[in-house]
Design an enzyme around this catalytic site. Sequence first.
Site, PDB file in Angstrom:
ATOM      1  N   LYS A 191      14.864 -25.693  23.758  1.00  0.00           N
ATOM      2  CA  LYS A 191      14.884 -24.487  24.363  1.00  0.00           C
ATOM      3  C   LYS A 191      16.152 -23.756  23.534  1.00  0.00           C
ATOM      4  O   LYS A 191      17.286 -23.699  23.669  1.00  0.00           O
ATOM      5  CB  LYS A 191      15.381 -24.698  25.787  1.00  0.00           C
ATOM      6  CG  LYS A 191      14.966 -23.575  26.851  1.00  0.00           C
ATOM      7  CD  LYS A 191      15.667 -22.177  26.303  1.00  0.00           C
ATOM      8  CE  LYS A 191      16.961 -21.871  26.802  1.00  0.00           C
ATOM      9  NZ  LYS A 191      17.475 -20.281  26.456  1.00  0.00           N
ATOM     10  N   THR A 246      30.963 -23.368  28.373  1.00  0.00           N
ATOM     11  CA  THR A 246      31.578 -23.880  29.397  1.00  0.00           C
ATOM     12  C   THR A 246      30.796 -23.584  30.779  1.00  0.00           C
ATOM     13  O   THR A 246      30.773 -24.599  31.684  1.00  0.00           O
ATOM     14  CB  THR A 246      33.335 -24.046  29.545  1.00  0.00           C
ATOM     15  OG1 THR A 246      33.669 -24.757  28.250  1.00  0.00           O
ATOM     16  CG2 THR A 246      33.623 -24.866  30.684  1.00  0.00           C
ATOM     17  N   GLU A 267      28.332 -29.831  24.883  1.00  0.00           N
ATOM     18  CA  GLU A 267      29.229 -29.554  23.787  1.00  0.00           C
ATOM     19  C   GLU A 267      29.259 -28.102  24.183  1.00  0.00           C
ATOM     20  O   GLU A 267      28.551 -27.407  24.110  1.00  0.00           O
ATOM     21  CB  GLU A 267      28.486 -29.535  22.378  1.00  0.00           C
ATOM     22  CG  GLU A 267      27.973 -30.779  21.852  1.00  0.00           C
ATOM     23  CD  GLU A 267      28.992 -31.817  21.460  1.00  0.00           C
ATOM     24  OE1 GLU A 267      30.060 -31.183  21.048  1.00  0.00           O
ATOM     25  OE2 GLU A 267      28.896 -33.039  21.081  1.00  0.00           O
ATOM     26  N   CYS A 302      32.081 -22.262  17.528  1.00  0.00           N
ATOM     27  CA  CYS A 302      33.091 -22.946  18.919  1.00  0.00           C
ATOM     28  C   CYS A 302      34.305 -23.648  18.483  1.00  0.00           C
ATOM     29  O   CYS A 302      35.474 -23.561  19.286  1.00  0.00           O
ATOM     30  CB  CYS A 302      32.184 -24.058  19.292  1.00  0.00           C
ATOM     31  SG  CYS A 302      31.618 -25.166  18.106  1.00  0.00           S
ATOM     32  N   GLU A 401      37.882 -17.707  25.607  1.00  0.00           N
ATOM     33  CA  GLU A 401      37.125 -17.879  24.247  1.00  0.00           C
ATOM     34  C   GLU A 401      36.570 -16.608  24.323  1.00  0.00           C
ATOM     35  O   GLU A 401      36.046 -16.024  25.234  1.00  0.00           O
ATOM     36  CB  GLU A 401      36.018 -18.997  24.564  1.00  0.00           C
ATOM     37  CG  GLU A 401      35.247 -18.911  23.099  1.00  0.00           C
ATOM     38  CD  GLU A 401      34.305 -20.127  23.344  1.00  0.00           C
ATOM     39  OE1 GLU A 401      33.491 -20.251  24.098  1.00  0.00           O
ATOM     40  OE2 GLU A 401      34.228 -20.898  22.413  1.00  0.00           O
TER      41      GLU A 401
HETATM   42  P1  NAD Z   1      25.387 -19.872  26.758  1.00  0.00           P
HETATM   43  O1  NAD Z   1      26.021 -20.853  27.775  1.00  0.00           O
HETATM   44  O2  NAD Z   1      25.533 -18.592  27.273  1.00  0.00           O
HETATM   45  O3  NAD Z   1      24.093 -20.323  26.476  1.00  0.00           O
HETATM   46  C1  NAD Z   1      23.386 -21.571  25.915  1.00  0.00           C
HETATM   47  C2  NAD Z   1      22.248 -21.676  26.026  1.00  0.00           C
HETATM   48  O4  NAD Z   1      21.910 -22.141  27.534  1.00  0.00           O
HETATM   49  C3  NAD Z   1      21.142 -20.816  25.607  1.00  0.00           C
HETATM   50  O5  NAD Z   1      20.078 -21.272  25.229  1.00  0.00           O
HETATM   51  C4  NAD Z   1      20.889 -20.093  26.974  1.00  0.00           C
HETATM   52  O6  NAD Z   1      19.660 -19.348  27.128  1.00  0.00           O
HETATM   53  C5  NAD Z   1      20.853 -21.334  28.056  1.00  0.00           C
HETATM   54  N1  NAD Z   1      21.442 -21.090  29.503  1.00  0.00           N
HETATM   55  C6  NAD Z   1      22.252 -20.144  29.773  1.00  0.00           C
HETATM   56  N2  NAD Z   1      22.346 -19.916  31.253  1.00  0.00           N
HETATM   57  C7  NAD Z   1      21.704 -21.144  31.564  1.00  0.00           C
HETATM   58  C8  NAD Z   1      21.231 -21.652  32.939  1.00  0.00           C
HETATM   59  N3  NAD Z   1      22.013 -21.376  34.016  1.00  0.00           N
HETATM   60  N4  NAD Z   1      20.429 -22.838  32.675  1.00  0.00           N
HETATM   61  C9  NAD Z   1      19.840 -23.353  31.662  1.00  0.00           C
HETATM   62  N5  NAD Z   1      20.206 -22.611  30.393  1.00  0.00           N
HETATM   63  C10 NAD Z   1      20.907 -21.927  30.486  1.00  0.00           C
HETATM   64  O7  NAD Z   1      26.171 -19.838  25.421  1.00  0.00           O
HETATM   65  P2  NAD Z   1      26.050 -19.024  23.995  1.00  0.00           P
HETATM   66  O8  NAD Z   1      26.608 -17.831  24.287  1.00  0.00           O
HETATM   67  O9  NAD Z   1      24.473 -19.058  23.703  1.00  0.00           O
HETATM   68  O10 NAD Z   1      26.917 -19.824  22.939  1.00  0.00           O
HETATM   69  C11 NAD Z   1      28.201 -19.773  22.893  1.00  0.00           C
HETATM   70  C12 NAD Z   1      28.846 -20.868  23.125  1.00  0.00           C
HETATM   71  O11 NAD Z   1      28.362 -22.070  22.619  1.00  0.00           O
HETATM   72  C13 NAD Z   1      30.322 -20.745  23.207  1.00  0.00           C
HETATM   73  O12 NAD Z   1      31.194 -20.937  24.430  1.00  0.00           O
HETATM   74  C14 NAD Z   1      30.770 -21.794  21.997  1.00  0.00           C
HETATM   75  O13 NAD Z   1      31.830 -22.351  22.008  1.00  0.00           O
HETATM   76  C15 NAD Z   1      29.663 -22.830  22.636  1.00  0.00           C
HETATM   77  N6  NAD Z   1      29.414 -23.920  21.292  1.00  0.00           N
HETATM   78  C16 NAD Z   1      29.737 -24.889  21.342  1.00  0.00           C
HETATM   79  C17 NAD Z   1      29.776 -25.843  20.264  1.00  0.00           C
HETATM   80  C18 NAD Z   1      30.105 -27.236  20.407  1.00  0.00           C
HETATM   81  O14 NAD Z   1      29.492 -27.896  19.635  1.00  0.00           O
HETATM   82  N7  NAD Z   1      31.082 -27.594  21.279  1.00  0.00           N
HETATM   83  C19 NAD Z   1      29.041 -25.389  19.318  1.00  0.00           C
HETATM   84  C20 NAD Z   1      28.369 -24.069  19.151  1.00  0.00           C
HETATM   85  C21 NAD Z   1      28.748 -23.204  20.441  1.00  0.00           C
END
Ligand code: NAD
Length: 497
Positions: A191, A246, A267, A302, A401
Amino acid sequence: MSMPSRADWEQRAQNLTIEGRAFVHGAYVPAADGATFDCLSPIDGRRLAAVANCGDADADAAVRDARATFESGVWSRLAPVRRKAVLQRFAELLDAHREELALLESLDMGKPVRDALKIDMPSAARCLRWCAEAVDKLYDEVAPTGPDELGLVTREPVGVVAAIVPWNFPLLMACWKLGPALAAGNSVILKPSEKSPLTAIRVAQLAVDAGLPPGVLNVLPGYGHTVGKALALHMDVDTLVFTGSTRTAKQLLIYAGESNLKRVWTEAGGKSPNIVCADAPDLRAAARAAAGAICFNQGEVCTAGSRLLVEASIKEAFMAMLLEEIRAWQPGHPLDPATNVGALADRQQLDTVLGYIAAGHAEGAALRCGGRRIMEDTGGFFVEPTVFDGVSNAMRIAREEIFGPVLSVIAFDDIDEAIRIANDTPYGLAAALWTADLSKAHRTARALRAGSVWVNQYDGGDMTAPFGGFKQSGNGRDKSLHAFDKYTEIKATWIRL
Ligand code: NAD
């Protein structure tokens, strides 16, 4: 590797045929109800594609198909050496299509095409290749039993894996999941983020072209939380792997508890400290790395070094070097091969970043450079790299963040204070330390509560090193052989002889 010119990239962008449908059982399909959403480029607001907006019915169909494929054994019971060969071909196809994929990635999420081509695409292919090569070298165990028994400790694929990934490194984050999940024999439903679904959709076909049986990799795009939530609540998904914020990670754990207690590996976010001591071996190198740590990928990383902790005795001298180095990072058109800072992923991300810059001013931090949206006439979402000095670790810009090119500089007097500030965060993804004192380096590395610690560099590591977080940065590890823990169940078989 030669780099096409901006005019070449623009020409190719005009001629691209972009697929926006879901991919189920080896074929592109619309959402069950025909719904789509517009996928817009953050570079200039142009509409790239109508993308399938999948929902509950699509999740059900994809999970049913993935389960049937898994049970058939066509992939799950294939000899590891044969799975390896398919995944190596998949990596070769990523390499062969790297320019097309890099262009898609840049148009879709705004990163410089140069980085997409030279960093994201080769790293994604390398990840698949590394996992493929590992899988026929992983042995199971025999327990140390007495003479009348035989104890086998074996690993089995978990079954159906749902992988929910973010938009900052869309294909690379997907491959960190796909590599070990597919190598271990699972069926995967991927997804992608609604902000950057295009490369995930495209590579699904390449996987099948490489010989991956239909149904082993299904891709379901969808807007907002809809299809992700459906997968996370699904009673027949065995494992959910996630990279993202998170906040979403916490929600996924709730969904697992409300449904079938599927394994959840996350992650998540970070607010990584980058500690520069007065005895750093090369302060210029530290300043250059500190600039890259907040500007690379527009700060949408991240592990971005978003809290710069500098020893007070060298702070003013170090700030001068830092501000010089930051000048090398200025936003430009992402399809220009000279550009090293692109557009933020979408308007929402732009508003978030500008909101934090306003918060920095309001809380009394001192702006030392940047702070504005620029190139607005392009219709794109560009923000200047921004440095706030005089930040206290209690300010919002130091605690939350931002996920943009906004750096908070915090002074410290001695290493114990630096460690205390570094660890005073809900996150624990990464940390860096610059010192020439070997004992201080080791002691501090031990004291830092983070999944990755870098000494005299920022963002080191490769596929051989596990990657993941302490505390609210998540659990489990991507990359390295540790990644296989997420995608296998351990079985003890006890035989009386
Ligand atoms: P996000 O949590 O908004 O979305 C991530 C994914 O989850 C997307 O595909 C989104 O559509 C989906 N999603 C959102 N809400 C959901 C729900 N309620 N149920 C199921 N799926 C849902 O994060 P983002 O804005 O896409 O990415 C940025 C974040 O990712 C930052 O916090 C960053 O630190 C983190 N990140 C972490 C790593 C790591 O390896 N630790 C790597 C890259 C990014």
